[in-house]
Design a protein around this motif. Sequence first.
Motif, PDB file in Angstrom:
ATOM      1  N   ALA A  20       0.707  -1.228   0.019  1.00  0.00           N
ATOM      2  CA  ALA A  20       0.019   0.078  -0.194  1.00  0.00           C
ATOM      3  C   ALA A  20       0.728   1.438  -0.221  1.00  0.00           C
ATOM      4  CB  ALA A  20      -0.861   0.022   1.143  1.00  0.00           C
ATOM      5  N   LYS A  21       1.960   1.182   0.773  1.00  0.00           N
ATOM      6  CA  LYS A  21       2.733   2.561   0.512  1.00  0.00           C
ATOM      7  C   LYS A  21       3.535   2.539  -0.398  1.00  0.00           C
ATOM      8  CE  LYS A  21       3.833   2.309   5.605  1.00  0.00           C
ATOM      9  NZ  LYS A  21       4.836   1.880   6.506  1.00  0.00           N
ATOM     10  N   ILE A  22       3.920   1.463  -1.075  1.00  0.00           N
ATOM     11  CA  ILE A  22       4.348   1.591  -2.601  1.00  0.00           C
ATOM     12  C   ILE A  22       3.572   2.362  -3.508  1.00  0.00           C
ATOM     13  CG2 ILE A  22       5.328   0.061  -4.557  1.00  0.00           C
ATOM     14  CD1 ILE A  22       6.612  -1.936  -2.534  1.00  0.00           C
ATOM     15  N   GLU A  23       2.442   1.772  -3.462  1.00  0.00           N
ATOM     16  CA  GLU A  23       1.285   2.399  -4.082  1.00  0.00           C
ATOM     17  C   GLU A  23       1.265   3.931  -4.163  1.00  0.00           C
ATOM     18  OE1 GLU A  23      -0.722  -0.291  -6.119  1.00  0.00           O
ATOM     19  OE2 GLU A  23      -1.034   1.492  -7.285  1.00  0.00           O
ATOM     20  N   GLU A  24       1.176   4.202  -2.864  1.00  0.00           N
ATOM     21  CA  GLU A  24       1.147   5.583  -2.592  1.00  0.00           C
ATOM     22  C   GLU A  24       2.218   6.512  -3.021  1.00  0.00           C
ATOM     23  OE1 GLU A  24       0.418   6.297   1.631  1.00  0.00           O
ATOM     24  OE2 GLU A  24       0.396   8.622   1.394  1.00  0.00           O
ATOM     25  N   ALA A  25       3.243   5.785  -2.851  1.00  0.00           N
ATOM     26  CA  ALA A  25       4.790   6.703  -3.188  1.00  0.00           C
ATOM     27  C   ALA A  25       4.827   6.619  -4.641  1.00  0.00           C
ATOM     28  CB  ALA A  25       6.252   5.909  -2.817  1.00  0.00           C
ATOM     29  N   HIS A  26       4.207   5.811  -5.349  1.00  0.00           N
ATOM     30  CA  HIS A  26       4.414   5.346  -6.855  1.00  0.00           C
ATOM     31  C   HIS A  26       3.324   6.579  -7.406  1.00  0.00           C
ATOM     32  CE1 HIS A  26       3.327   3.328 -10.878  1.00  0.00           C
ATOM     33  NE2 HIS A  26       4.373   3.820 -10.951  1.00  0.00           N
ATOM     34  N   SER A  27       2.235   6.886  -6.627  1.00  0.00           N
ATOM     35  CA  SER A  27       1.289   7.620  -7.364  1.00  0.00           C
ATOM     36  C   SER A  27       1.860   9.220  -7.143  1.00  0.00           C
ATOM     37  CB  SER A  27       0.084   7.760  -6.697  1.00  0.00           C
ATOM     38  OG  SER A  27      -0.016   8.060  -5.156  1.00  0.00           O
ATOM     39  N   LYS A  28       2.702   9.536  -6.043  1.00  0.00           N
ATOM     40  CA  LYS A  28       3.351  10.635  -5.893  1.00  0.00           C
ATOM     41  C   LYS A  28       4.726  11.016  -6.555  1.00  0.00           C
ATOM     42  CE  LYS A  28       3.052  10.548  -1.155  1.00  0.00           C
ATOM     43  NZ  LYS A  28       3.601  11.118   0.049  1.00  0.00           N
ATOM     44  N   ARG A  29       4.974   9.983  -7.355  1.00  0.00           N
ATOM     45  CA  ARG A  29       6.293   9.985  -8.202  1.00  0.00           C
ATOM     46  C   ARG A  29       6.167  11.233  -9.324  1.00  0.00           C
ATOM     47  NH1 ARG A  29       9.092   4.881  -8.988  1.00  0.00           N
ATOM     48  NH2 ARG A  29       8.121   4.389 -11.258  1.00  0.00           N
ATOM     49  N   VAL A  30       7.577  11.886  -9.083  1.00  0.00           N
ATOM     50  CA  VAL A  30       7.608  13.003 -10.014  1.00  0.00           C
ATOM     51  C   VAL A  30       7.289  12.793 -11.381  1.00  0.00           C
ATOM     52  CG1 VAL A  30       9.257  14.311  -8.552  1.00  0.00           C
ATOM     53  CG2 VAL A  30      10.198  12.543 -10.276  1.00  0.00           C
ATOM     54  N   GLN A  31       6.540  13.583 -11.889  1.00  0.00           N
ATOM     55  CA  GLN A  31       5.725  13.473 -13.221  1.00  0.00           C
ATOM     56  C   GLN A  31       6.982  13.040 -14.478  1.00  0.00           C
ATOM     57  OE1 GLN A  31       2.509  12.964 -14.119  1.00  0.00           O
ATOM     58  NE2 GLN A  31       2.584  13.192 -11.408  1.00  0.00           N
ATOM     59  N   THR A  32       8.063  13.596 -14.299  1.00  0.00           N
ATOM     60  CA  THR A  32       9.073  13.111 -15.369  1.00  0.00           C
ATOM     61  C   THR A  32       9.595  11.850 -15.444  1.00  0.00           C
ATOM     62  OG1 THR A  32      10.772  14.074 -13.732  1.00  0.00           O
ATOM     63  CG2 THR A  32      10.144  15.740 -15.494  1.00  0.00           C
ATOM     64  N   ILE A  33       9.313  11.172 -14.301  1.00  0.00           N
ATOM     65  CA  ILE A  33       9.943   9.589 -14.414  1.00  0.00           C
ATOM     66  C   ILE A  33       8.797   8.820 -14.865  1.00  0.00           C
ATOM     67  CG2 ILE A  33      10.580   7.987 -12.933  1.00  0.00           C
ATOM     68  CD1 ILE A  33      11.992  10.233 -11.345  1.00  0.00           C
ATOM     69  N   LYS A  34       8.873   8.123 -15.898  1.00  0.00           N
ATOM     70  CA  LYS A  34       7.717   7.076 -16.469  1.00  0.00           C
ATOM     71  C   LYS A  34       7.232   6.140 -15.400  1.00  0.00           C
ATOM     72  CE  LYS A  34       7.176   8.103 -21.061  1.00  0.00           C
ATOM     73  NZ  LYS A  34       8.374   8.034 -21.829  1.00  0.00           N
ATOM     74  N   PRO A  35       6.059   6.375 -15.044  1.00  0.00           N
ATOM     75  CA  PRO A  35       5.313   5.430 -14.250  1.00  0.00           C
ATOM     76  C   PRO A  35       5.773   3.763 -14.609  1.00  0.00           C
ATOM     77  CG  PRO A  35       3.499   6.188 -15.333  1.00  0.00           C
ATOM     78  CD  PRO A  35       4.714   6.874 -16.085  1.00  0.00           C
ATOM     79  N   SER A  36       6.090   3.079 -13.710  1.00  0.00           N
ATOM     80  CA  SER A  36       6.137   1.464 -13.794  1.00  0.00           C
ATOM     81  C   SER A  36       5.814   1.469 -12.373  1.00  0.00           C
ATOM     82  CB  SER A  36       7.230   0.861 -14.689  1.00  0.00           C
ATOM     83  OG  SER A  36       8.203   0.589 -13.740  1.00  0.00           O
ATOM     84  N   LYS A  37       5.054   0.257 -11.947  1.00  0.00           N
ATOM     85  CA  LYS A  37       4.732   0.190 -10.778  1.00  0.00           C
ATOM     86  C   LYS A  37       5.845  -0.636 -10.097  1.00  0.00           C
ATOM     87  CE  LYS A  37       1.457  -2.492  -7.730  1.00  0.00           C
ATOM     88  NZ  LYS A  37       1.980  -2.442  -6.651  1.00  0.00           N
ATOM     89  N   PRO A  38       6.590  -0.066  -9.031  1.00  0.00           N
ATOM     90  CA  PRO A  38       7.667  -0.835  -8.446  1.00  0.00           C
ATOM     91  C   PRO A  38       7.429  -1.912  -8.081  1.00  0.00           C
ATOM     92  CG  PRO A  38       7.389   1.362  -7.507  1.00  0.00           C
ATOM     93  CD  PRO A  38       6.077   1.053  -8.346  1.00  0.00           C
ATOM     94  N   LEU A  39       8.485  -2.826  -8.157  1.00  0.00           N
ATOM     95  CA  LEU A  39       8.482  -4.235  -7.742  1.00  0.00           C
ATOM     96  C   LEU A  39       9.005  -4.435  -6.180  1.00  0.00           C
ATOM     97  CD1 LEU A  39       8.461  -7.199  -8.410  1.00  0.00           C
ATOM     98  CD2 LEU A  39      10.699  -7.261  -9.048  1.00  0.00           C
ATOM     99  N   LEU A  40       8.384  -5.168  -5.465  1.00  0.00           N
ATOM    100  CA  LEU A  40       8.976  -5.465  -4.062  1.00  0.00           C
ATOM    101  C   LEU A  40       9.550  -6.822  -3.929  1.00  0.00           C
ATOM    102  CD1 LEU A  40       8.809  -4.944  -0.862  1.00  0.00           C
ATOM    103  CD2 LEU A  40       6.555  -6.091  -0.894  1.00  0.00           C
ATOM    104  N   VAL A  41      10.726  -6.491  -3.359  1.00  0.00           N
ATOM    105  CA  VAL A  41      11.636  -8.011  -3.315  1.00  0.00           C
ATOM    106  C   VAL A  41      11.633  -8.020  -1.839  1.00  0.00           C
ATOM    107  CG1 VAL A  41      13.731  -8.846  -3.598  1.00  0.00           C
ATOM    108  CG2 VAL A  41      12.754  -7.621  -5.287  1.00  0.00           C
ATOM    109  N   ALA A  42      11.008  -8.722  -1.210  1.00  0.00           N
ATOM    110  CA  ALA A  42      10.955  -9.084   0.315  1.00  0.00           C
ATOM    111  C   ALA A  42      12.379  -9.968   0.690  1.00  0.00           C
ATOM    112  CB  ALA A  42       9.725  -9.919   0.623  1.00  0.00           C
ATOM    113  N   VAL A  43      13.261  -8.995   1.311  1.00  0.00           N
ATOM    114  CA  VAL A  43      14.557  -9.535   1.678  1.00  0.00           C
ATOM    115  C   VAL A  43      14.343 -10.544   2.984  1.00  0.00           C
ATOM    116  CG1 VAL A  43      16.959  -8.954   2.293  1.00  0.00           C
ATOM    117  CG2 VAL A  43      15.394  -7.419   0.644  1.00  0.00           C
ATOM    118  N   SER A  44      14.753 -11.607   2.712  1.00  0.00           N
ATOM    119  CA  SER A  44      14.336 -12.753   3.737  1.00  0.00           C
ATOM    120  C   SER A  44      15.291 -13.214   4.568  1.00  0.00           C
ATOM    121  CB  SER A  44      13.687 -13.743   3.231  1.00  0.00           C
ATOM    122  OG  SER A  44      13.923 -14.388   2.313  1.00  0.00           O
ATOM    123  N   LYS A  45      16.677 -12.503   4.409  1.00  0.00           N
ATOM    124  CA  LYS A  45      17.872 -13.194   4.807  1.00  0.00           C
ATOM    125  C   LYS A  45      17.854 -13.207   6.324  1.00  0.00           C
ATOM    126  CE  LYS A  45      20.014  -8.627   5.187  1.00  0.00           C
ATOM    127  NZ  LYS A  45      20.623  -7.307   4.249  1.00  0.00           N
TER     128      LYS A  45
END
Length: 258
Positions: A20-45
């Motif tokens: 949900a936070k990724i979605e929100e940050a993505h919607s706020k992203r500066v307009q000059t950067i082409k939107p592509s929904k960020p991928l979440l890599v869950a780091v399980s180390k």
Amino acid sequence: MIRRAMGEVDVKSAIRQTLAKIEEAHSKRVQTIKPSKPLLVAVSKTKPVELILDGYSAGQRDFGENYVQELIEKANDSKILQQCKEIRWHFIGHLQSNKINKIVNLPNLHMIQTVHNAKTAESLNKAWEKVMAGDPNKNKLNVLIQINTSGEDEKNGTEPADAVNLYRFVTEKCSHLNCHGIMTIGRFGHDYSTGPNPDFIELMKCHAEICSTFGKDSAELQVSMGMSDDYIQAIEMGSTIVRVGSSIFGARAKKPEA
Ligand SMILES: *Cc1c(COP(=O)(O)O)cnc(C)c1O
């Protein structure tokens, strides 16, 4: 069934909150950067297989590990093999030449995010050529180029000034690798009250330089930056892959660097 003790992490809800936070940050992203929904890599180390199963059952498919031995154990774990058939492992640790053959033979290896010089790229390319020869269903190996944006000695990665050259080498000379973009770890603990993270600025400069040198649209080149503390800021600056560990799986015990 064993009930989880109080205070233990709820991985499923942490993944939902992170998405949900990724979605929100993505919607706020500066307009000059082409939107592509960020991928979440869950780091399980350092975290147990049970927590990976939890994350997987919440729909998470991309998991990151940075210790080779641990990744080998987890990727070959019988529960993971049976219950997580679509898991996609990202290797995000230091890529040592003598470990390459072990890594390329892992089940469900999806991407190596840490190709840091031409020599390693070449070895990886040769190793993957053999894997492809033995399995006609295998595609090229997905990789990212790691860039040392902070210039710290203990961090791996090619220097920002060499990013274009390494990108050229991997895309032109390593025909069994598919280079999707660039990544950085960066300096820890940036104080955001002093302004944007200089590592993110530096990586986005490399991104712009590679795109302009090779005539690529900015959306075609992935950018892996941002961890638990700063993935929102990273996305706002253009990150397309965030690697989030402790805020999903809980704090880690200290472990010596591999
Ligand atoms: C551990 C690690 C992460 C995740 O860090 P958190 O602060 O726990 O989110 C991301 N990237 C790399 C390369 C790591 O080693």
